[in-house]
Scaffold this motif. Structure first.
Motif, PDB file in Angstrom:
ATOM      1  N   PHE A 104      58.749 -13.373   7.472  1.00 23.73           N
ATOM      2  CA  PHE A 104      58.140 -12.401   7.356  1.00 23.73           C
ATOM      3  C   PHE A 104      57.132 -12.952   5.694  1.00 23.73           C
ATOM      4  CE2 PHE A 104      61.261  -9.398   8.707  1.00 23.73           C
ATOM      5  CZ  PHE A 104      61.058  -8.566   8.931  1.00 23.73           C
TER       6      PHE A 104
ATOM      7  N   GLU B 253      54.644  -7.025  -9.852  1.00 24.20           N
ATOM      8  CA  GLU B 253      54.159  -5.826 -10.586  1.00 24.20           C
ATOM      9  C   GLU B 253      53.392  -6.763 -11.707  1.00 24.20           C
ATOM     10  OE1 GLU B 253      57.927  -4.443 -11.067  1.00 24.20           O
ATOM     11  OE2 GLU B 253      58.210  -4.554  -9.145  1.00 24.20           O
TER      12      GLU B 253
ATOM     13  N   TRP C 224      67.467 -10.851 -13.374  1.00 31.78           N
ATOM     14  CA  TRP C 224      67.385 -11.508 -11.835  1.00 31.78           C
ATOM     15  C   TRP C 224      68.388 -12.246 -11.960  1.00 31.78           C
ATOM     16  CZ3 TRP C 224      61.913 -12.824 -14.548  1.00 31.78           C
ATOM     17  CH2 TRP C 224      60.598 -11.863 -14.088  1.00 31.78           C
TER      18      TRP C 224
ATOM     19  N   ARG D 109      54.734  -0.762   5.446  1.00 28.86           N
ATOM     20  CA  ARG D 109      53.719  -1.804   6.631  1.00 28.86           C
ATOM     21  C   ARG D 109      54.951  -3.251   5.662  1.00 28.86           C
ATOM     22  NH1 ARG D 109      49.290  -0.793   2.067  1.00 28.86           N
ATOM     23  NH2 ARG D 109      50.811  -2.994   0.860  1.00 28.86           N
ATOM     24  N   ARG D 110      55.421  -2.946   4.747  1.00 31.86           N
ATOM     25  CA  ARG D 110      56.316  -4.012   4.277  1.00 31.86           C
ATOM     26  C   ARG D 110      57.083  -4.659   4.567  1.00 31.86           C
ATOM     27  NH1 ARG D 110      59.644  -3.604   0.683  1.00 31.86           N
ATOM     28  NH2 ARG D 110      58.832  -5.583   0.465  1.00 31.86           N
ATOM     29  N   PRO D 111      57.442  -5.888   4.969  1.00 30.69           N
ATOM     30  CA  PRO D 111      59.340  -6.251   4.959  1.00 30.69           C
ATOM     31  C   PRO D 111      59.845  -5.680   5.266  1.00 30.69           C
ATOM     32  CG  PRO D 111      57.571  -8.275   3.743  1.00 30.69           C
ATOM     33  CD  PRO D 111      56.834  -6.721   4.408  1.00 30.69           C
TER      34      PRO D 111
ATOM     35  N   LEU E 287      54.175 -17.048  -9.958  1.00 34.12           N
ATOM     36  CA  LEU E 287      51.868 -17.128 -10.094  1.00 34.12           C
ATOM     37  C   LEU E 287      51.960 -16.572 -11.469  1.00 34.12           C
ATOM     38  CD1 LEU E 287      49.545 -17.664  -8.414  1.00 34.12           C
ATOM     39  CD2 LEU E 287      49.817 -15.077  -7.681  1.00 34.12           C
TER      40      LEU E 287
ATOM     41  N   ALA F 241      53.223 -13.506 -13.672  1.00 34.70           N
ATOM     42  CA  ALA F 241      52.939 -12.327 -13.711  1.00 34.70           C
ATOM     43  C   ALA F 241      53.621 -11.900 -12.666  1.00 34.70           C
ATOM     44  CB  ALA F 241      51.658 -12.421 -13.170  1.00 34.70           C
ATOM     45  N   GLY F 242      54.936 -10.893 -13.121  1.00 29.78           N
ATOM     46  CA  GLY F 242      55.597 -10.311 -12.398  1.00 29.78           C
ATOM     47  C   GLY F 242      56.991 -10.919 -12.169  1.00 29.78           C
ATOM     48  N   GLU F 243      57.669 -11.159 -10.703  1.00 25.78           N
ATOM     49  CA  GLU F 243      58.653 -11.787 -10.238  1.00 25.78           C
ATOM     50  C   GLU F 243      58.425 -12.798  -9.885  1.00 25.78           C
ATOM     51  OE1 GLU F 243      60.913  -8.484  -8.383  1.00 25.78           O
ATOM     52  OE2 GLU F 243      60.031  -6.766  -8.996  1.00 25.78           O
TER      53      GLU F 243
ATOM     54  N   LEU G 217      58.544 -15.950  -7.517  1.00 28.36           N
ATOM     55  CA  LEU G 217      58.237 -16.354  -6.033  1.00 28.36           C
ATOM     56  C   LEU G 217      59.708 -16.066  -5.007  1.00 28.36           C
ATOM     57  CD1 LEU G 217      55.644 -18.761  -5.625  1.00 28.36           C
ATOM     58  CD2 LEU G 217      55.176 -16.152  -6.067  1.00 28.36           C
ATOM     59  N   ASP G 218      59.732 -15.470  -4.357  1.00 24.21           N
ATOM     60  CA  ASP G 218      61.077 -15.663  -3.367  1.00 24.21           C
ATOM     61  C   ASP G 218      61.328 -16.403  -3.102  1.00 24.21           C
ATOM     62  OD1 ASP G 218      59.655 -15.122  -1.152  1.00 24.21           O
ATOM     63  OD2 ASP G 218      60.709 -12.258  -1.324  1.00 24.21           O
TER      64      ASP G 218
ATOM     65  N   THR H  17      60.382 -17.755   0.215  1.00 14.70           N
ATOM     66  CA  THR H  17      59.116 -17.503   1.411  1.00 14.70           C
ATOM     67  C   THR H  17      57.582 -17.582   0.481  1.00 14.70           C
ATOM     68  OG1 THR H  17      60.192 -15.848   3.035  1.00 14.70           O
ATOM     69  CG2 THR H  17      58.529 -16.032   3.589  1.00 14.70           C
ATOM     70  N   GLY H  18      58.004 -17.365  -0.377  1.00 12.69           N
ATOM     71  CA  GLY H  18      56.694 -16.753  -1.076  1.00 12.69           C
ATOM     72  C   GLY H  18      56.335 -18.283  -2.244  1.00 12.69           C
TER      73      GLY H  18
ATOM     74  N   ARG I 294      55.268 -20.830   0.810  1.00 16.06           N
ATOM     75  CA  ARG I 294      53.476 -20.619   1.525  1.00 16.06           C
ATOM     76  C   ARG I 294      52.677 -20.989   0.548  1.00 16.06           C
ATOM     77  NH1 ARG I 294      50.892 -16.302   4.818  1.00 16.06           N
ATOM     78  NH2 ARG I 294      50.063 -15.736   3.045  1.00 16.06           N
TER      79      ARG I 294
ATOM     80  N   ASN J 180      47.780 -12.183  -1.843  1.00 15.75           N
ATOM     81  CA  ASN J 180      48.987 -11.967  -0.718  1.00 15.75           C
ATOM     82  C   ASN J 180      48.303 -11.243   0.781  1.00 15.75           C
ATOM     83  OD1 ASN J 180      50.057 -10.142  -2.495  1.00 15.75           O
ATOM     84  ND2 ASN J 180      49.066  -8.757  -3.377  1.00 15.75           N
ATOM     85  N   PRO J 181      48.979 -11.057   1.760  1.00 15.23           N
ATOM     86  CA  PRO J 181      48.243 -11.811   3.116  1.00 15.23           C
ATOM     87  C   PRO J 181      47.482  -9.892   3.081  1.00 15.23           C
ATOM     88  CG  PRO J 181      50.854 -10.969   2.993  1.00 15.23           C
ATOM     89  CD  PRO J 181      50.786 -11.483   1.708  1.00 15.23           C
TER      90      PRO J 181
END
Lengths: 174, 255
Positions: free
Chosen positions: A83, A91, A104, B84-86, B157, B225-227, B229-230, B232-233, B236, B251-252
């Motif tokens: 995915f 966010e 986290w 729509r999201r995974p 990010l 900014a935000g969380e 990366l997991d 997968t992120g 990529r 984002n894709p």
């Protein structure tokens, strides 16, 4: 179901914050957690007749969340699909505090636990259910719940504390 | 009296009968080792509770309110398609990313490193990653166990659009932690700080997050900014050479 069952919906709305909290203990990503809650809510609405009279609404829905989670895990594992990251991953605008980071850390540690231990920890430590209630939600005997919970706790503690307690200075070692 | 983990947990959760409760309480009072175990478990219990409780204060997303209040009941399949999201898939994949935080947390314990690779290159006012450090920052995922002497922690990010990563590596003086952000073709080191011996007394329960030295932690908090990366992120971002992202381009496409 009877679409005029407004009471039921109101009750459900009031439980949403707790359902989200529970889902966050199961899946680290907040957007995933919300998807899970949404799925469970939708299931609950279609299954209102199946609710056993006398069983608390919260526990009933927690059970639905749990089942939805297990289904999803199986589904995804089977699919073995790659995915892409999604927009909700960011966010923007929210700057994490140390509390965020602690959350986290705990979520990451929870993810390392076997699913059943994670459930037990989520129900008892996060949601504050009694052992009897948690066992009911998990559909296991209370003894099973107790041992999963104890193992989950020990594992969680060592995951979190390991990073917390680096080696002592050499001269202090025995 | 020998107290099992289960008994101790049940004691802390108030799940014991009055008799058992008194017995465990007496055992805890009499045995300092057991008392420490109890204190640690109690601290864990409170910490978990506290961390998750903050989510109760967050506003409930509209889509959930809609799901409850919406007059049309849709089936599961439709719900799934509509998402729509995974979805939860990421959970599975994030299993690897569990190490995002854990790498940071566990690393100080694992480090048994020494040596003096020219890992940090100072050019003018800027510090840039070199050698093994630069290689690890570019290639190594946080979730990967690696034989390299660099451990990666959180990747994220930044608000500036740059990718940044925390790392821990060895220098002669001992392990250092730092934050590096990707510039055009190098990793700029914004913060670097020794992983101190600032560990509380034995048995003291501290916030795991503080395993990252405070300056690094603050730098992450200020930039992210935000969380994080997991996995997968992160993968990529690595594929894309950690190139700076223009707004919205990270984002894709939705479809």
């Amino acid at each position: 179901m009877d679409p005029t069952d407004a009471n039921f919906r109101d009750e459900l709305v009031s439980l949403l914050p707790r359902l989200r909290r529970f889902a966050r203990a199961l899946t680290r990503h907040s957007a995933d957690a919300d998807d899970l809650v949404q799925l469970a809510v939708e299931r609950a609405l279609t299954r209102i007749e199946q609710r056993r009279p006398g069983s608390g609404l919260l526990n009933w829905i927690l059970g639905i969340v749990r089942n939805a989670w297990i289904d999803e895990l199986r589904f995804r594992k089977r699919r073995d699909q790659v995915f892409l990251p999604d927009d909700a991953a960011l966010e923007v605008g929210e700057s994490p505090t140390e509390r965020h980071i602690d959350l986290w850390s705990i979520q990451a540690a929870l993810e390392r636990l076997p699913d059943e231990q994670r459930l037990a920890v989520a129900l008892v430590l996060v949601e504050g259910l009694s052992y009897r209630e948690a066992a009911e939600v998990m559909e296991v005997p209370i003894g099973t719940l107790t041992s999963r919970l104890a193992r989950g706790r020990i594992a969680l503690e060592s995951l979190l504390v390991q990073g917390d307690a680096p080696r002592k200075a050499p001269q202090e070692s025995r | 009296m020998n107290i099992s983990d289960e008994q101790l947990a049940a004691y802390l959760d108030g799940e014991l009968s009055a008799d058992d409760n008194a017995a465990v309480a007496a055992a805890v009072a009499a045995d300092p080792t057991l008392a420490r175990r109890a204190a640690a478990q109690q601290a864990l219990r409170e910490r978990v509770r506290r961390a998750f409780d903050r989510t109760l204060d967050e506003p409930v997303p509209e889509k959930l309110l809609d799901a409850v209040r919406g007059s049309t009941i849709i089936g599961l399949d439709a719900a799934k398609r509509r998402r729509r999201r995974p979805g939860l898939a990421t959970t599975v994949w994030i299993a690897a990313a569990a190490s995002i935080a854990l790498a940071v947390l566990v690393v100080p314990r694992l480090l048994r490193l020494s040596g003096d690779e020219p890992n940090i290159v100072t050019i003018g006012p800027n510090r840039t990653a070199g050698g093994e450090l630069a290689k690890a920052l570019s290639l190594q995922l946080a979730s990967e166990q690696s034989s390299s002497r660099v451990q990666l922690g959180v990747s994220f990010l930044a608000k500036s659009g740059e990718y940044c990563r925390t790392f821990i590596t060895a220098r002669n003086e001992g392990p250092v932690a730092g934050l590096a952000c990707r510039e055009q073709d190098s990793w700029r080191i914004d913060v670097i700080e020794p992983v101190g011996n600032s560990v509380g007394e034995r048995g003291a329960y501290r916030q795991a997050a503080s395993a990252l030295p405070p300056l690094v932690l603050q730098a992450v908090q200020a930039r992210i900014a935000g969380e994080p990366l997991d996995a997968t992120g992160e993968g990529r971002a690595r594929e894309n050479g950690w190139k700076r992202m223009v707004d919205g381009a990270q984002n894709p496409p939705a479809d």
